[in-house]
Design an enzyme around this catalytic site. Structure first.
Site, PDB file in Angstrom:
ATOM      1  N   GLU A  91      77.570  33.652 101.846  1.00 21.03           N
ATOM      2  CA  GLU A  91      78.183  33.142 103.061  1.00 21.03           C
ATOM      3  C   GLU A  91      78.335  31.634 103.057  1.00 21.03           C
ATOM      4  O   GLU A  91      77.549  30.917 102.439  1.00 21.03           O
ATOM      5  CB  GLU A  91      77.312  33.536 104.254  1.00 21.03           C
ATOM      6  N   CYS A 104      78.718  24.461 105.317  1.00 23.23           N
ATOM      7  CA  CYS A 104      77.430  24.770 104.696  1.00 23.23           C
ATOM      8  C   CYS A 104      77.683  25.860 103.667  1.00 23.23           C
ATOM      9  O   CYS A 104      78.167  26.937 104.001  1.00 23.23           O
ATOM     10  CB  CYS A 104      76.479  25.257 105.795  1.00 23.23           C
ATOM     11  N   CYS A 111      67.392  34.288  96.561  1.00 19.49           N
ATOM     12  CA  CYS A 111      66.619  33.115  96.125  1.00 19.49           C
ATOM     13  C   CYS A 111      65.280  33.604  95.622  1.00 19.49           C
ATOM     14  O   CYS A 111      64.678  34.509  96.208  1.00 19.49           O
ATOM     15  CB  CYS A 111      66.417  32.137  97.283  1.00 19.49           C
ATOM     16  N   CYS A 115      60.151  31.642 100.250  1.00 20.82           N
ATOM     17  CA  CYS A 115      59.490  30.962 101.368  1.00 20.82           C
ATOM     18  C   CYS A 115      59.211  31.999 102.460  1.00 20.82           C
ATOM     19  O   CYS A 115      60.030  32.887 102.712  1.00 20.82           O
ATOM     20  CB  CYS A 115      60.362  29.835 101.912  1.00 20.82           C
ATOM     21  N   CYS A 118      61.900  32.685 105.382  1.00 17.87           N
ATOM     22  CA  CYS A 118      63.326  32.656 105.054  1.00 17.87           C
ATOM     23  C   CYS A 118      63.830  34.041 104.672  1.00 17.87           C
ATOM     24  O   CYS A 118      63.272  34.674 103.775  1.00 17.87           O
ATOM     25  CB  CYS A 118      63.575  31.670 103.916  1.00 17.87           C
ATOM     26  N   CYS A 338      70.626  28.894 110.457  1.00 13.94           N
ATOM     27  CA  CYS A 338      69.892  28.639 109.221  1.00 13.94           C
ATOM     28  C   CYS A 338      68.924  29.758 108.909  1.00 13.94           C
ATOM     29  O   CYS A 338      68.199  30.214 109.784  1.00 13.94           O
ATOM     30  CB  CYS A 338      69.012  27.403 109.353  1.00 13.94           C
TER      31      CYS A 338
HETATM   32  N1  SAH Z   1      66.836  26.387  99.331  1.00 15.81           N
HETATM   33  C1  SAH Z   1      67.147  25.174  99.981  1.00 15.81           C
HETATM   34  C2  SAH Z   1      68.441  25.202 100.772  1.00 15.81           C
HETATM   35  C3  SAH Z   1      68.748  26.443 101.561  1.00 15.81           C
HETATM   36  S1  SAH Z   1      67.751  26.768 102.957  1.00 15.81           S
HETATM   37  C4  SAH Z   1      66.012  24.716 100.846  1.00 15.81           C
HETATM   38  O1  SAH Z   1      65.066  25.477 101.042  1.00 15.81           O
HETATM   39  O2  SAH Z   1      66.059  23.579 101.288  1.00 15.81           O
HETATM   40  C5  SAH Z   1      68.353  25.587 104.148  1.00 15.81           C
HETATM   41  C6  SAH Z   1      67.328  25.256 105.240  1.00 15.81           C
HETATM   42  O3  SAH Z   1      67.129  26.379 106.117  1.00 15.81           O
HETATM   43  C7  SAH Z   1      65.976  24.912 104.641  1.00 15.81           C
HETATM   44  O4  SAH Z   1      65.432  23.780 105.252  1.00 15.81           O
HETATM   45  C8  SAH Z   1      65.187  26.148 104.990  1.00 15.81           C
HETATM   46  O5  SAH Z   1      63.827  25.889 105.010  1.00 15.81           O
HETATM   47  C9  SAH Z   1      65.742  26.513 106.333  1.00 15.81           C
HETATM   48  N2  SAH Z   1      65.408  27.875 106.762  1.00 15.81           N
HETATM   49  C10 SAH Z   1      65.171  28.946 105.976  1.00 15.81           C
HETATM   50  N3  SAH Z   1      64.864  30.017 106.745  1.00 15.81           N
HETATM   51  C11 SAH Z   1      64.922  29.611 108.018  1.00 15.81           C
HETATM   52  C12 SAH Z   1      64.711  30.268 109.283  1.00 15.81           C
HETATM   53  N4  SAH Z   1      64.420  31.556 109.339  1.00 15.81           N
HETATM   54  N5  SAH Z   1      64.863  29.550 110.387  1.00 15.81           N
HETATM   55  C13 SAH Z   1      65.207  28.242 110.339  1.00 15.81           C
HETATM   56  N6  SAH Z   1      65.417  27.576 109.194  1.00 15.81           N
HETATM   57  C14 SAH Z   1      65.267  28.253 108.040  1.00 15.81           C
HETATM   58 FE1  SF4 Z   2      64.971  29.784  98.882  1.00 20.09          FE
HETATM   59 FE2  SF4 Z   2      64.965  30.210 101.494  1.00 20.09          FE
HETATM   60 FE3  SF4 Z   2      62.958  28.869 100.372  1.00 20.09          FE
HETATM   61 FE4  SF4 Z   2      65.393  27.712 100.547  1.00 20.09          FE
HETATM   62  S1  SF4 Z   2      64.054  28.311 102.256  1.00 20.09           S
HETATM   63  S2  SF4 Z   2      64.023  27.770  98.752  1.00 20.09           S
HETATM   64  S3  SF4 Z   2      66.689  29.533 100.282  1.00 20.09           S
HETATM   65  S4  SF4 Z   2      63.458  31.032  99.984  1.00 20.09           S
END
Ligand code: SAH
Ligand code: SF4
Length: 364
Positions: A91, A104, A111, A115, A118, A338
């Site tokens: 997306e 974006c 991934c 995390c 996420c 996000c």
């Molecule tokens: N992998 C990269 C970029 C993609 S994620 C990174 O982690 O920076 C983009 C942003 O969205 C990151 O700051 C991530 O921590 C945040 N993010 C991921 N899951 C989220 C959620 N459920 N709610 C709010 N932000 C989230």
């Molecule tokens: Fe990967 Fe999501 Fe962590 Fe970004 S926040 S590094 S997309 S697992």
């Protein structure tokens, strides 16, 4: 197999043209057509000799990932879903604002970094996107928005904050970044292209050496114990190393600060003490903060911090003299916020792809 011209940056295209016995200025002309005019039909490239057009038609294609859905949110946010094959969809989200338009984009299908908060991470890793699939999102968005590259009134900023970890797909991301910055392609300013990373320290250094753009680092915790839990990559590159990498990056960065992203999760990382510890942690790194209210998804086990809590956390940072913004949750109604991007993407995209196929079959 035909070569996909979207996989080349300017140097790559020039080299490929040279292999075909063609001059560098021809490569530049094609670069203009493809990226600045969004042209995928070689016959429409009118200032190119017919013989070269025929050669290109025989050997090459301009093939971005097919757009399978385009949804507009009530707040103007627009979400594009692309089919990248094998049942995977990715997306991009377009966020219009008064002074700018931000796209974006995604860099991986899934991934691997997992995390805790996420949904992309929860989906697991499928594969790296190719350069054509990364730059193709910008190519397609310009087309869908009726814009041309270099028309800053439409897409003025690009953030690599969609699905995936950009620095884990380094070479393809770098080629796509070069195209974004190239005056013969999208001509975006380095300051308006942002890579967001969860903190792959050696790759932050390489990015600084290769193509320094604005950098956002996903911090989410002020100490190693908590960050180890939220961002497992922290066990490999703990905070002291990450802060040192940020300082090194600033020597080459087009901006004189790092943006620290911090997801606000109720009762986990959002206390006053966390905010104060955060100030201690970053004291040697010129920075701004972007607080992101956690976006829930099924079975995440986390909740978004209350608005009052987020405001209090923000105040502590502001009182210490920092710029700290709270990200507006936009596109909520279309799951474009996000970390929601993957949302139910697998299911949803399968459904959309199945639907598209059925429609195509019905039409045939
Ligand atoms: N992998 C990269 C970029 C993609 S994620 C990174 O982690 O920076 C983009 C942003 O969205 C990151 O700051 C991530 O921590 C945040 N993010 C991921 N899951 C989220 C959620 N459920 N709610 C709010 N932000 C989230
Ligand atoms: Fe990967 Fe999501 Fe962590 Fe970004 S926040 S590094 S997309 S697992």
């Amino acid at each position: 197999m035909a070569v996909n011209l979207l996989d080349f940056d300017a140097d790559g295209l020039t080299a490929w043209f040279a292999q075909q016995g063609e001059k560098p200025f021809r490569a530049r002309q094609v670069l203009h057509w493809v990226h600045q005019f969004g042209q995928d039909d070689f016959d429409a490239m009118t200032d190119i000799a017919k013989s070269l057009r025929d050669k290109l038609k025989a050997m090459a294609v301009v093939a971005p990932p097919p757009l399978i859905s385009d949804r507009l949110s009530d707040d103007g946010t627009r979400k594009f879903l692309f089919d990248v094959g094998g049942g995977n969809a990715i997306e991009s989200v377009f966020i219009p604002e008064d002074e700018r338009g931000t796209l974006c984009i995604s860099t991986q299908a899934g991934c691997a970094l997992d995390c805790a908060f996420c949904s992309t991470g929860k989906q697991g890793f499928n594969r790296n996107l190719t350069t054509a699939e990364i730059i193709g999102q910008l190519w397609q968005a310009n087309r869908a928005l009726g814009a041309r590259a270099k028309d800053e009134r439409v897409i003025s900023n690009v953030v690599l904050m969609g699905m995936g970890e950009p620095l884990a797909n380094f070479d393809n991301v770098v080629r796509a970044l070069r195209l974004m910055l190239d005056d013969h392609a999208y001509g975006l300013s380095r300051r308006r292209v942002t890579v967001s990373t969860s903190g792959i320290v050696p790759a932050i250094d390489r990015l600084g050496d290769t193509v320094p753009v604005a950098l956002a680092v996903s911090l989410h915790a002020p100490n190693d114990a908590l960050r180890d839990e939220l961002v497992p990559l922290n066990r490999k590159y703990p905070l002291a190393e990450l802060m040192a990498a940020c300082r090194r990056y600033l020597e080459r960065s087009p901006r004189d600060f790092i943006t620290f992203e911090y997801v606000m999760i109720a009762g986990v990382n959002d206390g006053d003490a966390h905010a104060r510890a955060l100030l201690q942690l970053v004291r040697t790194v010129p920075c701004k903060f972007n607080l992101i209210p956690f976006n829930p998804f099924p079975h995440s086990g986390f909740q978004r911090s209350a608005p009052m809590r987020i405001r209090r956390f923000q105040e502590i940072l502001l009182d210490a003299g920092y710029v700290a913004t709270v990200r507006k949750t936009r596109g909520d109604d279309i799951d474009a916020a996000c970390g929601q991007l993957a949302g139910q993407v697998q299911d949803k995209s399968r459904r959309v792809i199945a639907l598209t196929r059925r429609n195509l079959e019905a039409a045939a």
